[in-house]
Structure formats: C-alpha cells, structure tokens
Design a protein around this motif. Structure first.
Motif, PDB file in Angstrom:
ATOM      1  N   ALA A  13       3.784  11.305   2.501  1.00 16.50           N
ATOM      2  CA  ALA A  13       3.493  10.061   1.795  1.00 16.50           C
ATOM      3  C   ALA A  13       4.306   8.932   2.400  1.00 16.50           C
ATOM      4  O   ALA A  13       5.460   9.122   2.813  1.00 16.50           O
ATOM      5  CB  ALA A  13       3.792  10.192   0.303  1.00 16.50           C
ATOM      6  N   GLY A  14       3.685   7.746   2.462  1.00 24.27           N
ATOM      7  CA  GLY A  14       4.374   6.576   3.002  1.00 24.27           C
ATOM      8  C   GLY A  14       3.757   5.299   2.480  1.00 24.27           C
ATOM      9  O   GLY A  14       2.702   5.313   1.830  1.00 24.27           O
ATOM     10  N   GLY A  15       4.429   4.209   2.752  1.00 25.06           N
ATOM     11  CA  GLY A  15       3.951   2.912   2.281  1.00 25.06           C
ATOM     12  C   GLY A  15       4.186   1.815   3.295  1.00 25.06           C
ATOM     13  O   GLY A  15       4.838   2.014   4.330  1.00 25.06           O
TER      14      GLY A  15
ATOM     15  N   ARG B   4       0.848  -1.197   0.000  1.00 25.41           N
ATOM     16  CA  ARG B   4       0.000   0.000   0.000  1.00 25.41           C
ATOM     17  C   ARG B   4       0.881   1.244   0.000  1.00 25.41           C
ATOM     18  O   ARG B   4       1.983   1.237   0.560  1.00 25.41           O
ATOM     19  CB  ARG B   4      -0.911   0.049   1.227  1.00 25.41           C
ATOM     20  N   ILE B   5       0.347   2.289  -0.604  1.00 23.81           N
ATOM     21  CA  ILE B   5       0.980   3.608  -0.548  1.00 23.81           C
ATOM     22  C   ILE B   5      -0.133   4.631  -0.326  1.00 23.81           C
ATOM     23  O   ILE B   5      -1.152   4.601  -1.020  1.00 23.81           O
ATOM     24  CB  ILE B   5       1.728   3.945  -1.854  1.00 23.81           C
TER      25      ILE B   5
ATOM     26  N   TYR C  34       7.221   2.730   5.619  1.00 22.28           N
ATOM     27  CA  TYR C  34       8.282   3.541   5.036  1.00 22.28           C
ATOM     28  C   TYR C  34       7.774   4.966   4.773  1.00 22.28           C
ATOM     29  O   TYR C  34       6.725   5.148   4.163  1.00 22.28           O
ATOM     30  CB  TYR C  34       8.759   2.918   3.724  1.00 22.28           C
ATOM     31  N   VAL C  35       8.538   5.940   5.250  1.00 21.50           N
ATOM     32  CA  VAL C  35       8.244   7.340   4.961  1.00 21.50           C
ATOM     33  C   VAL C  35       8.917   7.679   3.636  1.00 21.50           C
ATOM     34  O   VAL C  35      10.141   7.573   3.506  1.00 21.50           O
ATOM     35  CB  VAL C  35       8.748   8.263   6.086  1.00 21.50           C
ATOM     36  N   LEU C  36       8.106   8.086   2.653  1.00 19.67           N
ATOM     37  CA  LEU C  36       8.603   8.284   1.299  1.00 19.67           C
ATOM     38  C   LEU C  36       8.751   9.751   0.907  1.00 19.67           C
ATOM     39  O   LEU C  36       9.587  10.085   0.063  1.00 19.67           O
ATOM     40  CB  LEU C  36       7.663   7.603   0.295  1.00 19.67           C
TER      41      LEU C  36
ATOM     42  N   LEU D 240       3.667   8.702  -6.842  1.00 17.16           N
ATOM     43  CA  LEU D 240       3.992   7.490  -6.078  1.00 17.16           C
ATOM     44  C   LEU D 240       3.007   6.354  -6.316  1.00 17.16           C
ATOM     45  O   LEU D 240       3.128   5.294  -5.721  1.00 17.16           O
ATOM     46  CB  LEU D 240       4.034   7.825  -4.582  1.00 17.16           C
ATOM     47  N   LYS D 241       1.978   6.609  -7.148  1.00 16.08           N
ATOM     48  CA  LYS D 241       0.928   5.619  -7.411  1.00 16.08           C
ATOM     49  C   LYS D 241       0.222   5.214  -6.117  1.00 16.08           C
ATOM     50  O   LYS D 241       0.052   4.027  -5.814  1.00 16.08           O
ATOM     51  CB  LYS D 241       1.502   4.394  -8.131  1.00 16.08           C
ATOM     52  N   ALA D 242      -0.177   6.211  -5.361  1.00 22.85           N
ATOM     53  CA  ALA D 242      -0.843   5.972  -4.081  1.00 22.85           C
ATOM     54  C   ALA D 242      -2.256   5.449  -4.309  1.00 22.85           C
ATOM     55  O   ALA D 242      -2.940   5.851  -5.252  1.00 22.85           O
ATOM     56  CB  ALA D 242      -0.890   7.263  -3.271  1.00 22.85           C
ATOM     57  N   ASP D 243      -2.695   4.563  -3.423  1.00 21.60           N
ATOM     58  CA  ASP D 243      -4.052   4.030  -3.540  1.00 21.60           C
ATOM     59  C   ASP D 243      -5.059   4.859  -2.750  1.00 21.60           C
ATOM     60  O   ASP D 243      -6.266   4.711  -2.928  1.00 21.60           O
ATOM     61  CB  ASP D 243      -4.102   2.578  -3.074  1.00 21.60           C
ATOM     62  N   ALA D 244      -4.585   5.723  -1.847  1.00 19.57           N
ATOM     63  CA  ALA D 244      -5.514   6.509  -1.039  1.00 19.57           C
ATOM     64  C   ALA D 244      -4.882   7.828  -0.629  1.00 19.57           C
ATOM     65  O   ALA D 244      -3.658   7.959  -0.540  1.00 19.57           O
ATOM     66  CB  ALA D 244      -5.933   5.715   0.206  1.00 19.57           C
TER      67      ALA D 244
END
Length: 537
Positions: free
Chosen positions: A378-380, A356-357, A388-390, A413-417
C-alpha cells in the motif's frame, strides 16, 4: 540425582527401619521430580534443612538433564549465559533427545553463540542423555571440527562424574572417541568430527551437526567450492545418518546458493524446520515473536551496536551474514541510499496530506500459490507528487485469503483503488476482490466505505522495463518509505535484470506505477465520478 545426594540402600546393612526409610525417601524424590516448579518450591520452603539439602541435589540433577543451556549454566556456575534464541536451539535438541527425528536449518548472525551452543554444549548434553548414540560434527575445516571434538572430550574429562559420561581408555582422540560406562566397558556411543569434503567412515550417526560449513566469502562466491560442499553433503554426510536419526545445519548465510539456500530449494524442503534468526527481526512471523526491528540478542548487541556493525561491514555483508538475506554483489537496479536517505518516521509523516492511496496486489504465480508469496503493498501520493510506501503485508496466501487481506488493508488506509496483476487467472483476480469486499461488507467491516476501484495490470512488458522507471523515482527522491520494510527493501536492492522479480517488489512497482501516472493522479478529486476523493487535498 547425583551419587552424593541419593541414599545407597545397599550400604545400610540389615537395619530394616533404615532401609525402609531410605526406600520411602527415594519414592518421595521420584514423586518430587514429577511436580512443576511452583509445587517443588513450596515443598522446599516447608522442608527441614536436611531434606532441603537432598532436594537441592535433586534440583541440580534435574537442571543438568533439562537442556543444554541449563547444563552449561550449572557446570559453569552461571558464566554460560542463556538467551531466547539459544533457547530455541535447546528446544531442538530436547526434541531429538526425546526420540523425535528432526531436520533443522538454523540461520543466524556471527558472534551470537550459535557454535558454542549447537556444536559444543548441545552435543555434550545429548550424549549425556544417550551415551549409546553416536554424534557427528562437521565444519568447513577439519581443524575447526576437531576443536569442537576436543572441547567436548575435555568437558567429559572435567565434568564426567557429574553428568555420567566417561571416555573409553582406548579411544580418546579429539576427532574420534568412544564412550564407556562407569566401570570402563566400551559403549556403542561416541563422537566423530570431520571437515567439509573429508571422510566420515565408520559407524553411522544418530545425530549430525553441521556448523559453519562455509569458510569465507571467497568460498561462498566460488561455484566450484559450492558444488564441492553440496556433493559432500549428499554423498557423504547424509549417507551416514542412522534410520530415525536427526541432522542440524547451523550457519550464517553467504550466498543464495550456499548450503542453506540449496536445502531451502531442495525437493525435501518441506521436511525441514527453518529457524531464520536475523540480527534485526524483519518479519511478523519471527521465530521468537519479535517486533520488526528488534535485535536478536539485545543484552549483547543492541540496536546501536548493530547499527555500528552495519556501517562497518557495509550493506551487502550486513544483509547476508547478519540478516540472512544474501544478495548479488553488483548490478542492482535499486541502490540503498535511494531508500535510506529519503525514509520518514511515522512521526514525520503525520503532517502529510495524501491525494490518493492505493493497495497493490501481485498474486502468487504458477499453479501452486502455496509455495510463492502474494505481494500485498500500500502507498499514497501527495499533491506535490511525492509518493509514500505505507504498508507491506505480503506473505504466503491462497486465493481464499489474499482478497480479504487486500480489502481489509484498503479499509484500514481508506484506499481509493486496488491495483491487481491479472496475468494469472484472467478476470478471476477482479472477481476475488469483489467477492471479498461483499464478505467484509456483510460482516460490517467496511464501515460504509465505498468499494475501491479495481485497476487491473497486464504486465506484458519486460520486468526491467517496468521496474527501472520506478527505480528512477527512488533515485530522484520522490519515494519515501514510512518506517522500515526489511523484506521489501531487501528484494528491491537485491534484484538485478535477468532474475525472477519477487512478489513484494512487483506489487510495489504496480502500485507506484499507478500513483506516478499523471493521467491518474493529476486530476485530483475529479478522478472518480462518485467523488470518493473529496476532502483530500
């Protein structure tokens, strides 16, 4: 141009041809001064040896007048070095010398040349440009201020003929002196020095320089000493500034409520120019344009040297004196080793597959979101529960800006949410994101990506209750910062219960809370009906 290189027409007697030749030379020299450096160089290359000697004198005179740094290099035969951060100080004094009133706060680490440039060479240069003006210099003690005054007085004695400055015979004390013209007649200009808390009686100042107003950590931590400094600042120093005058404060940070902190929080904060110069750049809007992590004076204090200093002074002193980010002594919820011991480099992160991101937003609170930061983080998370902090893209953004910034980060980052804190404005935060996504989609910036889910956070419970579980994830080694995020990390380790929680930290807490939620992340690609997580492990 100095007397040794400028022809004196009065000494040429009645020889009309010689007089005319001298006048023509003076006119040419005046025109020469107006040319740019490349043009002057071309003329010098083509000139005869005699003319080249004259032009060399003109160049030296121009350099003496150009800036404090240029003057110092000429008078010391290059021993006084220039650096980019010192050039910023020079620019401030050049503006003031041109008649532009300035209020400037310069914060920078110790041993980086600030006092020598701002409290010695620059006032000397300013007086050479305006010998009819008065300068005040103040420091934490009268002795230190007097040292600056003594240095300037001695420099006038040593270099006066070259820079056109002379002391009046009846006023030569280190802490107070008057200037005179070449014949010894008293001028209106001069200098006075004082320690913080001391008097500044007499004439006002066209320029006041407050250098190192705090002696040490003991004074910085004392509410009594901080109040004494502020009272002196408001009731003594500021009352001595002439109409249209300028004031410069240059210091290292010691405490959140030190003089710089009070100025930054004051009603006239918008009137001040802030030059925040940490030892290592920690912001994308660094005054010098440095990339994050770049040293302030690499020729003297490179990364290795600064790392050694950091180890020797400890994190609290490092962040206060060297990074200009003072923080409380004790009681922080986050500990530095929880961040530094689990940090990953971008190279180490390359082999990590994320399930997840998310992007998290904490909107600027209150009615005036210009004065607060919007947290944008942003993180994943991977399949093993490691987080992970991105990215930390926080900054001052209005509602017309942060929605687009959040959506662009999600696309990158191609985040899902996108997790958004909605205490302020109710459903408005969700609408801002939806409209921003439509704008980017219409512009072709979304690249066919599905719009991220919008997850609203209603942060009703106490800030400590929200922050402490996330701090425990750090303590357990479950959170890794991919690279360095100095401002976010500074907020994490400086926050203690009872303080307002800063926006970067709040955004990180929102995002990590979502990633850590077993109900949200353990179901993997079946979380969304649209299968947006398909392909992530």
């Amino acid at each position: 141009m100095t007397a040794t290189t400028t022809p004196d027409v009065s000494d040429l007697g009645g020889d009309t041809s010689v007089t005319q030749e001298a006048e023509e030379l003076l006119e040419l020299v005046a025109q020469y001064r107006l040319l740019n450096r490349a043009q002057r160089r071309r003329i010098a290359i083509c000139a005869s040896p005699e003319i080249r000697t004259v032009l060399a004198g003109v160049e030296r005179d121009m350099a003496l007048k150009r800036s404090p740094g240029s003057m110092s290099a000429i008078l010391t035969d290059g021993k006084e070095k220039q650096a980019k951060h010192l050039d910023l100080i020079d620019r401030v004094f050049r503006d003031i010398a041109r008649g532009i009133p300035r209020k400037v706060l310069i914060t920078m680490p110790p041993r980086h040349g600030k006092s020598r440039r701002a409290a010695r060479w620059a006032p000397l240069w300013y007086l050479s440009r305006h010998p009819d003006h008065r300068v005040m210099i103040a420091s934490y003690s009268a002795d230190l201020a007097d040292d600056h005054g003594r240095w300037i007085r001695d420099a006038i004695n040593g270099y006066g003929d070259q820079i056109g400055l002379y002391l009046h015979a009846g006023s030569k004390a280190a802490n107070r002196f008057d200037l005179a013209d070449e014949e010894g007649n008293r001028l209106d200009g001069g200098l006075v020095t004082a320690g913080v808390g001391g008097g500044l009686t007499g004439k006002g100042a066209h320029l006041a320089v407050v250098d190192d107003p705090i002696k040490d950590d003991a004074d910085a931590q004392s509410p009594t000493m901080r109040k004494r400094l502020w009272d002196w600042w408001t009731s003594v120093l500021l009352t001595r500034i002439e109409p249209g005058g300028s004031v410069i404060v240059i210091q290292t940070r010691w405490h959140e409520q030190d003089l710089a902190g009070k100025i930054l929080a004051g009603e006239d904060a918008a009137d001040w120019t802030i030059l925040d110069l940490p030892a290592l750049a920690d912001s994308e809007d660094d005054p010098l344009g440095r990339p994050i992590g770049a040293p302030l004076w690499p020729l003297r204090y490179g990364r290795k040297a600064l790392a050694k200093i950091r180890r020797s002074v400890g994190e609290r002193v490092w962040w206060s004196l060297f990074q200009q980010k003072p923080r409380p002594l004790e009681g922080g919820v986050w500990k530095w080793p929880w961040i530094t011991d689990h940090r990953l480099t971008p190279m180490q992160f390359q082999g990590v597959d994320l399930t997840r991101i998310v992007v998290a937003v904490d909107t600027a609170g209150g009615s005036d979101d210009v004065n607060d930061e919007t947290g944008l983080w942003a993180g994943g998370r991977d399949a093993n529960g490691q987080m992970y902090v991105l990215a930390d893209r926080s900054g001052r953004m209005g509602a017309d800006t942060w929605g687009h910034a959040a959506c662009r980060l999600a696309v990158e980052l191609k985040a899902d949410a996108i997790v958004v804190e909605s205490n302020f404005g109710g459903d408005m935060a969700k609408q801002i994101i939806r409209q921003a996504w439509k704008d980017l989609e219409a512009a072709g910036e979304t690249k066919g990506m599905l719009m991220p889910a919008i997850i609203e956070v209603h942060a009703k419970q106490g800030k400590r209750l929200r922050a402490e579980p996330i701090a425990q994830l750090y303590a357990q080694g479950l959170v890794h910062h991919v690279g360095e995020f100095p401002r976010l990390e500074g907020q994490l380790v400086t926050w203690i219960p009872g303080m307002d929680s800063p926006d970067r930290m709040d955004a990180a807490v929102h995002g990590l809370t979502e990633l850590a939620d077993p109900a949200a992340s353990s179901v993997g690609s079946s979380l969304y009906s649209d299968q947006r997580l398909t392909g992530r492990r």
